[in-house]
Design a protein around this motif. Structure first.
Motif, short mmCIF file in Angstrom:
data_model
loop_
_atom_site.label_atom_id
_atom_site.label_comp_id
_atom_site.label_asym_id
_atom_site.label_seq_id
_atom_site.Cartn_x
_atom_site.Cartn_y
_atom_site.Cartn_z
N GLU A 202 0.91 6.34 -8.60
CA GLU A 202 0.25 6.86 -9.80
C GLU A 202 -0.89 7.78 -9.36
OE1 GLU A 202 -1.03 3.30 -11.75
OE2 GLU A 202 -2.58 2.89 -10.28
N LYS A 203 -1.39 8.56 -10.30
CA LYS A 203 -2.51 9.46 -9.99
C LYS A 203 -3.69 8.64 -9.47
CE LYS A 203 -2.01 13.36 -13.13
NZ LYS A 203 -2.65 14.05 -14.24
N MET A 204 -4.47 9.26 -8.61
CA MET A 204 -5.63 8.60 -8.05
C MET A 204 -6.74 8.49 -9.09
SD MET A 204 -5.11 10.68 -4.56
CE MET A 204 -4.16 11.86 -5.51
N ASP A 205 -7.41 7.34 -9.09
CA ASP A 205 -8.50 7.12 -10.05
C ASP A 205 -9.86 7.16 -9.34
OD1 ASP A 205 -8.58 4.69 -8.68
OD2 ASP A 205 -8.05 3.47 -10.42
N VAL B 244 -5.29 9.66 6.59
CA VAL B 244 -4.11 9.00 6.02
C VAL B 244 -4.43 8.37 4.67
CG1 VAL B 244 -3.09 8.50 8.29
CG2 VAL B 244 -4.62 6.84 7.24
N LEU B 245 -3.43 8.34 3.79
CA LEU B 245 -3.53 7.67 2.50
C LEU B 245 -2.23 6.92 2.25
CD1 LEU B 245 -5.06 10.52 0.27
CD2 LEU B 245 -6.28 8.59 1.31
N GLY B 246 -2.32 5.78 1.57
CA GLY B 246 -1.12 5.07 1.15
C GLY B 246 -0.55 5.74 -0.08
N ASP B 247 0.73 5.52 -0.33
CA ASP B 247 1.35 6.09 -1.54
C ASP B 247 0.90 5.35 -2.80
OD1 ASP B 247 2.61 7.85 0.12
OD2 ASP B 247 4.63 7.11 -0.24
N ASN B 248 0.48 4.12 -2.66
CA ASN B 248 -0.08 3.34 -3.75
C ASN B 248 -1.60 3.53 -3.66
OD1 ASN B 248 -0.46 1.58 -5.86
ND2 ASN B 248 0.41 -0.18 -4.83
N SER C 33 0.80 -1.22 0.00
CA SER C 33 0.00 0.00 0.00
C SER C 33 0.84 1.28 0.00
CB SER C 33 -0.95 0.02 1.20
OG SER C 33 -0.23 0.21 2.40
N MET C 34 2.14 1.15 0.30
CA MET C 34 3.00 2.34 0.33
C MET C 34 4.03 2.34 -0.80
SD MET C 34 2.18 4.59 2.58
CE MET C 34 3.67 5.54 2.78
N LEU C 35 3.82 1.47 -1.81
CA LEU C 35 4.71 1.49 -2.97
C LEU C 35 4.59 2.83 -3.66
CD1 LEU C 35 3.93 -2.04 -4.44
CD2 LEU C 35 6.09 -1.31 -3.43
N PRO C 36 5.57 3.40 -4.25
CA PRO C 36 6.93 2.91 -4.39
C PRO C 36 7.85 3.29 -3.23
CG PRO C 36 6.72 4.92 -5.64
CD PRO C 36 5.37 4.65 -5.01
N THR C 37 7.36 4.08 -2.27
CA THR C 37 8.20 4.55 -1.18
C THR C 37 8.70 3.41 -0.31
OG1 THR C 37 6.86 6.57 -1.14
CG2 THR C 37 8.30 6.17 0.77
N ILE C 38 7.81 2.49 0.00
CA ILE C 38 8.14 1.37 0.89
C ILE C 38 7.82 0.07 0.17
CG2 ILE C 38 7.53 0.23 3.05
CD1 ILE C 38 6.84 2.98 4.20
N GLN C 39 8.77 -0.84 0.17
CA GLN C 39 8.60 -2.13 -0.45
C GLN C 39 8.07 -3.14 0.57
OE1 GLN C 39 9.24 -2.32 -3.88
NE2 GLN C 39 9.46 -0.13 -3.51
N VAL C 40 7.40 -4.19 0.10
CA VAL C 40 6.93 -5.25 0.98
C VAL C 40 8.14 -5.85 1.70
CG1 VAL C 40 5.77 -7.50 1.07
CG2 VAL C 40 4.96 -5.72 -0.51
N ASN C 41 8.01 -6.06 2.99
CA ASN C 41 9.03 -6.63 3.89
C ASN C 41 10.15 -5.67 4.26
OD1 ASN C 41 7.75 -9.13 4.26
ND2 ASN C 41 8.58 -9.86 2.31
N ASP C 42 10.08 -4.40 3.88
CA ASP C 42 11.03 -3.42 4.42
C ASP C 42 10.82 -3.36 5.93
OD1 ASP C 42 11.99 -2.78 1.93
OD2 ASP C 42 11.21 -0.73 1.90
N ARG C 43 11.88 -2.99 6.64
CA ARG C 43 11.81 -2.88 8.09
C ARG C 43 12.18 -1.46 8.51
NH1 ARG C 43 12.24 -7.87 6.64
NH2 ARG C 43 11.77 -9.63 7.98
#
Length: 181
Positions: free
Chosen positions: A113-116, A131-135, A38-48
């Motif tokens: 990407e832009k919000m749809d 709050v909003l996710g970056d993805n 949900s936070m891509l591209p800032t945070i990748q899955v399994n980042d700590r």
């Protein structure tokens, strides 16, 4: 006799270390793992990440990445990580693919990407956050919740740094968005 004193001393030191460790994790700082995209591209899955948990002393700002318990009855014990978009008193709107904060169009270089979708306008009440996710288009966040606001007492902490993967170590400064045309 010295052996008995040594054991007691070792036990006391171990107990003190455990108490200090639990106290630090509970009230000061904690490591967290990000389980979703949900936070891509800032945070990748399994980042700590290391989060600071001194919420009463923390100054939260637009663009901070925070950890909190969501206002969702079936998930209130879970911990979510999202970007802080609305502070108390802010009016937030999503239209034509852009975020508007207090009627100012923002260019957010950190989003996937832009919000749809459209959302708001909605004003954040005192003692709450939005709050909003970056993805944005796939994030389970304020724009999809019946109650879009996170109460301050549900905040766990603010992300301070990424510590894993090691090659991506970085401090997590408050992201900046610029005013759009």
């Amino acid at each position: 006799m010295h052996s008995s004193r040594w054991r007691k001393s070792l036990l006391a030191c171990t107990a003190a270390a455990v108490l200090v460790g639990v106290g630090l994790k509970t009230y000061v700082a904690e490591g967290v793992v990000v389980p979703s995209g949900s936070m891509l591209p800032t945070i990748q899955v399994n980042d700590r990440f290391l989060i600071e948990k001194l919420v009463p002393l923390t100054r939260f700002e637009f663009g901070d990445i925070i950890v909190f318990h969501p206002p969702l009855a079936d998930r209130e014990d879970e911990r979510f990580i999202k970007r802080l978009i609305g502070l108390p008193g802010d009016t937030i709107e999503v239209r034509d693919g852009y975020l508007y904060r207090n009627e100012e169009k923002l260019i957010e270089p950190y989003i996937q990407e832009k919000m749809d979708y459209s959302f708001g306008p909605i004003t954040v009440p005192a003692g709450h956050y939005l709050v909003l996710g970056d993805n944005r288009n796939v994030s389970l966040d304020s724009h999809l919740w019946d109650d879009p606001f996170v109460p301050q007492n549900q905040l766990i902490g603010k992300v301070v740094c990424r510590f894993y993967p090691f090659e991506d170590f970085s401090t997590m400064k408050t992201a900046s968005a610029t005013l759009g045309p």
